[in-house]
Design an enzyme around this catalytic site. Structure first.
Site, PDB file in Angstrom:
ATOM      1  N   SER A  35       0.845  -1.166   0.044  1.00  0.00           N
ATOM      2  CA  SER A  35       0.071  -0.106  -0.029  1.00  0.00           C
ATOM      3  C   SER A  35       1.043   1.195  -0.112  1.00  0.00           C
ATOM      4  O   SER A  35       0.385   2.345  -0.358  1.00  0.00           O
ATOM      5  CB  SER A  35      -0.732  -0.142   1.367  1.00  0.00           C
ATOM      6  OG  SER A  35       0.029  -0.158   2.332  1.00  0.00           O
ATOM      7  N   SER A 125      10.491   4.300  17.154  1.00  0.00           N
ATOM      8  CA  SER A 125      10.694   5.816  16.664  1.00  0.00           C
ATOM      9  C   SER A 125      11.300   6.808  17.754  1.00  0.00           C
ATOM     10  O   SER A 125      10.630   6.793  18.719  1.00  0.00           O
ATOM     11  CB  SER A 125       9.762   6.568  15.696  1.00  0.00           C
ATOM     12  OG  SER A 125      10.018   8.038  15.533  1.00  0.00           O
ATOM     13  N   TYR A 150       0.686   9.548  14.745  1.00  0.00           N
ATOM     14  CA  TYR A 150       1.909   8.484  14.428  1.00  0.00           C
ATOM     15  C   TYR A 150       2.826   8.151  15.534  1.00  0.00           C
ATOM     16  O   TYR A 150       3.010   6.976  15.761  1.00  0.00           O
ATOM     17  CB  TYR A 150       2.669   9.126  13.036  1.00  0.00           C
ATOM     18  CG  TYR A 150       3.999   8.472  12.958  1.00  0.00           C
ATOM     19  CD1 TYR A 150       5.223   8.884  13.681  1.00  0.00           C
ATOM     20  CD2 TYR A 150       3.940   7.165  12.320  1.00  0.00           C
ATOM     21  CE1 TYR A 150       6.290   8.355  13.550  1.00  0.00           C
ATOM     22  CE2 TYR A 150       5.267   6.563  12.240  1.00  0.00           C
ATOM     23  CZ  TYR A 150       6.451   7.214  12.812  1.00  0.00           C
ATOM     24  OH  TYR A 150       7.758   6.582  12.559  1.00  0.00           O
ATOM     25  N   LYS A 154       3.459   4.659  17.919  1.00  0.00           N
ATOM     26  CA  LYS A 154       4.558   3.877  18.057  1.00  0.00           C
ATOM     27  C   LYS A 154       4.886   3.604  19.517  1.00  0.00           C
ATOM     28  O   LYS A 154       5.150   2.726  20.021  1.00  0.00           O
ATOM     29  CB  LYS A 154       5.916   4.712  17.710  1.00  0.00           C
ATOM     30  CG  LYS A 154       5.938   4.901  16.294  1.00  0.00           C
ATOM     31  CD  LYS A 154       6.301   3.590  15.560  1.00  0.00           C
ATOM     32  CE  LYS A 154       6.501   3.901  14.008  1.00  0.00           C
ATOM     33  NZ  LYS A 154       6.846   2.415  13.459  1.00  0.00           N
ATOM     34  N   TYR A 178      14.366   4.847  16.130  1.00  0.00           N
ATOM     35  CA  TYR A 178      15.191   5.528  15.137  1.00  0.00           C
ATOM     36  C   TYR A 178      15.183   6.920  15.185  1.00  0.00           C
ATOM     37  O   TYR A 178      14.040   7.387  15.424  1.00  0.00           O
ATOM     38  CB  TYR A 178      14.378   5.196  13.551  1.00  0.00           C
ATOM     39  CG  TYR A 178      14.204   3.659  13.423  1.00  0.00           C
ATOM     40  CD1 TYR A 178      13.306   3.263  12.252  1.00  0.00           C
ATOM     41  CD2 TYR A 178      14.769   2.709  13.637  1.00  0.00           C
ATOM     42  CE1 TYR A 178      12.794   2.097  12.152  1.00  0.00           C
ATOM     43  CE2 TYR A 178      14.412   1.250  13.611  1.00  0.00           C
ATOM     44  CZ  TYR A 178      13.469   1.008  12.674  1.00  0.00           C
ATOM     45  OH  TYR A 178      13.032  -0.288  12.341  1.00  0.00           O
ATOM     46  N   LEU A 201      13.247  15.951   4.651  1.00  0.00           N
ATOM     47  CA  LEU A 201      14.416  16.627   4.527  1.00  0.00           C
ATOM     48  C   LEU A 201      15.165  15.998   3.151  1.00  0.00           C
ATOM     49  O   LEU A 201      15.344  16.634   2.137  1.00  0.00           O
ATOM     50  CB  LEU A 201      15.390  17.282   5.499  1.00  0.00           C
ATOM     51  CG  LEU A 201      16.608  17.909   4.968  1.00  0.00           C
ATOM     52  CD1 LEU A 201      16.117  19.307   4.434  1.00  0.00           C
ATOM     53  CD2 LEU A 201      17.600  18.282   6.176  1.00  0.00           C
TER      54      LEU A 201
HETATM   55  C1  WQD Z   1      14.160  17.210   9.382  1.00  0.00           C
HETATM   56  C2  WQD Z   1      14.681  18.915   9.770  1.00  0.00           C
HETATM   57  C3  WQD Z   1      12.537  20.253   9.558  1.00  0.00           C
HETATM   58  C4  WQD Z   1      11.691  19.101   5.337  1.00  0.00           C
HETATM   59  C5  WQD Z   1      10.459  12.678  10.786  1.00  0.00           C
HETATM   60  C6  WQD Z   1       9.526  12.045  11.655  1.00  0.00           C
HETATM   61  C7  WQD Z   1      10.129  10.941  12.688  1.00  0.00           C
HETATM   62  C8  WQD Z   1      11.098  10.157  11.799  1.00  0.00           C
HETATM   63  C9  WQD Z   1      11.883  10.827  10.721  1.00  0.00           C
HETATM   64  C10 WQD Z   1       9.701   7.882  11.395  1.00  0.00           C
HETATM   65  C11 WQD Z   1      13.513  19.499  10.448  1.00  0.00           C
HETATM   66  C12 WQD Z   1      13.586  20.498   8.361  1.00  0.00           C
HETATM   67  C13 WQD Z   1      12.190  19.105   6.572  1.00  0.00           C
HETATM   68  C14 WQD Z   1      11.867  20.214   4.301  1.00  0.00           C
HETATM   69  C15 WQD Z   1      12.973  21.485   6.105  1.00  0.00           C
HETATM   70  N1  WQD Z   1      10.230   9.242  10.829  1.00  0.00           N
HETATM   71  N2  WQD Z   1      13.031  20.342   7.036  1.00  0.00           N
HETATM   72  N3  WQD Z   1      12.326  21.516   5.019  1.00  0.00           N
HETATM   73  O1  WQD Z   1      10.721  15.596  11.274  1.00  0.00           O
HETATM   74  O2  WQD Z   1      13.135  15.148  12.294  1.00  0.00           O
HETATM   75  O3  WQD Z   1      11.473  13.193  11.623  1.00  0.00           O
HETATM   76  O4  WQD Z   1      11.145  11.809  10.017  1.00  0.00           O
HETATM   77  O5  WQD Z   1      10.067   7.577  12.388  1.00  0.00           O
HETATM   78  O6  WQD Z   1       9.113  10.324  12.993  1.00  0.00           O
HETATM   79  O7  WQD Z   1       8.878  13.112  12.616  1.00  0.00           O
HETATM   80  O8  WQD Z   1      12.509  14.797   9.686  1.00  0.00           O
HETATM   81  O9  WQD Z   1      13.339  15.171   7.594  1.00  0.00           O
HETATM   82  O10 WQD Z   1      11.181  15.858   8.205  1.00  0.00           O
HETATM   83  O11 WQD Z   1      12.860  17.028   9.135  1.00  0.00           O
HETATM   84  O12 WQD Z   1      13.575  22.298   6.443  1.00  0.00           O
HETATM   85  O13 WQD Z   1      11.418  20.317   3.475  1.00  0.00           O
HETATM   86  O14 WQD Z   1      14.441  19.170   8.167  1.00  0.00           O
HETATM   87  O15 WQD Z   1      12.155  21.311   9.902  1.00  0.00           O
HETATM   88  O16 WQD Z   1      14.253  20.441  11.069  1.00  0.00           O
HETATM   89  P1  WQD Z   1      12.003  14.795  11.284  1.00  0.00           P
HETATM   90  P2  WQD Z   1      12.458  15.853   8.593  1.00  0.00           P
END
Ligand code: WQD
Length: 337
Positions: A35, A125, A150, A154, A178, A201
């Site tokens: 999915s 997580s 979410y 977890k 993680y 990111l």
């Molecule tokens: C990282 C940093 C954003 C996107 C998430 C989930 C977590 C885990 C990992 C599952 C932050 C910044 C992001 C963008 C940006 N997943 N950012 N522009 O939020 O730390 O964790 O993914 O377990 O559960 O919450 O990861 O990559 O979304 O953000 O500036 O387009 O990058 O603000 O500081 P995050 P992320």
């Protein structure tokens, strides 16, 4: 070698873990309803490792389908990834998240119990730490106080598995928390393939680099950090996969419940990642600053002591390698699988 059932094994972390398990000599059985993943990932696992992989396109919430797997195979340990994993989406559709993420664990453990399989490694997580202020996050830090459904799923799954062990101490439960998994297998054959516009990111950066998106929004430049942007603990997905192999080895020799962080223990800011990516790939990443994203914390990174002690595992790959491998996957697969 005995068989390991990997639920969600066609997904990003699941597929990399299957490759590492096969390379370590385990037999792998995958249950994934596709999915949120593609069958192509299964074919790629087979071509990277040269091993056969048994695949069932099954819904892991369905006990009748799971019964077929446990009847046909002598599963020794289960690595449970299957579930929904987008933080933002979970806020919009909480019922879907609670149903899928909790029912899959309940169905799976009920069938495991009936077949006397009591070894499980669960994909948890760092979001279970909620808004914990104290970094690096240690496993003894308080959990709960989550900021989205979410993360609550977890946290609740950790609670369910802890109570299953309490009801029967023969269970061996490892809860892997993680931090931020990024990058791809060095072959570039498997990698992160998010549906739609990436929330995270790294895939956003690689899609800007490949020309699919035009520039990177940076959420917040006023955090109390070295350059004002958010700081995270990025870990190469191959390090994470190898951490799962160590966890499976411990799970089948041990009993009890062990929560263990899988992170690099280092924090990098968004701007540091952007510059490291540009340097590692020679690709310029146009970007712009916008307000903070709802639910983000300023700084998050792992204490890695317990993983070193209990798993004899430590992340080996640096930020440059994470950027190179993420880019290698994206440029070989500009449209994903
Ligand atoms: C990282 C940093 C954003 C996107 C998430 C989930 C977590 C885990 C990992 C599952 C932050 C910044 C992001 C963008 C940006 N997943 N950012 N522009 O939020 O730390 O964790 O993914 O377990 O559960 O919450 O990861 O990559 O979304 O953000 O500036 O387009 O990058 O603000 O500081 P995050 P992320």
């Amino acid at each position: 070698m005995f068989e390991v059932l990997v639920t969600g094994g066609a997904g990003y972390i699941g597929s990399h873990t299957c490759v590492s398990l096969l390379d370590a000599g385990f037999s792998v059985v995958i249950a994934d309803d596709l999915s949120n993943s593609k069958f192509e990932a299964i074919s790629r696992i087979r071509s990277i490792t040269g091993n056969k992989v048994t695949f069932y396109p099954y819904d892991v919430t369905d006990e009748i389908e799971l019964e077929k797997i446990f009847t046909r195979h002598s599963i020794r340990c289960v690595v449970h990834f299957a579930g929904k994993k987008a933080v933002g989406e979970s806020v919009e559709m909480p019922l879907e998240y609670y149903r899928t993420n909790l029912l899959s664990t309940i169905s799976l453990t009920r069938v495991m119990k009936r077949h006397n399989v009591k070894n499980i490694v669960f994909s948890s997580s760092a979001t279970v730490y909620g808004n914990s202020k104290k970094v690096p996050y240690s496993e003894t830090a308080p959990t709960g106080n989550c900021t989205n459904p979410y993360a609550w799923t977890k946290w609740m799954n950790e609670r369910i598995l802890t109570d299953v062990h309490r009801s029967d101490p023969d269970w061996s439960v490892i809860l892997l928390r993680y931090f931020n998994p990024v990058g791809a297998h060095p072959s570039g054959q498997i990698g992160e393939d998010p549906l739609g516009i990436p929330n995270n990111l790294f895939p956003y950066v690689t899609q800007v680099a490949v020309g699919k998106l035009d520039r990177l929004p940076i959420f917040g430049s006023d955090y109390p950090t070295k350059d004002g942007t958010g700081v995270r603990d990025f870990i190469h997905v191959m390090d994470l996969a190898e951490g799962h192999v160590s966890a499976v080895r411990k799970c089948i020799q041990d009993y009890g419940v062990h929560a263990i962080n899988l992170g690099s223990g280092k924090g990098y800011s968004v701007l540091e990642v952007l510059h490291a990516f540009e340097e590692a790939t020679g690709k310029e990443i146009p970007h712009y600053f916008c307000p903070r994203r709802e639910g983000d914390v300023a700084v998050s990174y792992a204490s890695t002591k317990k993983a070193a002690q209990e798993l004899r595992w430590r992340a080996q790959r640096d930020l440059r390698e994470m950027c190179q491998d993420a880019w290698n996957w994206q440029k070989l697969n500009p449209l994903g699988y």
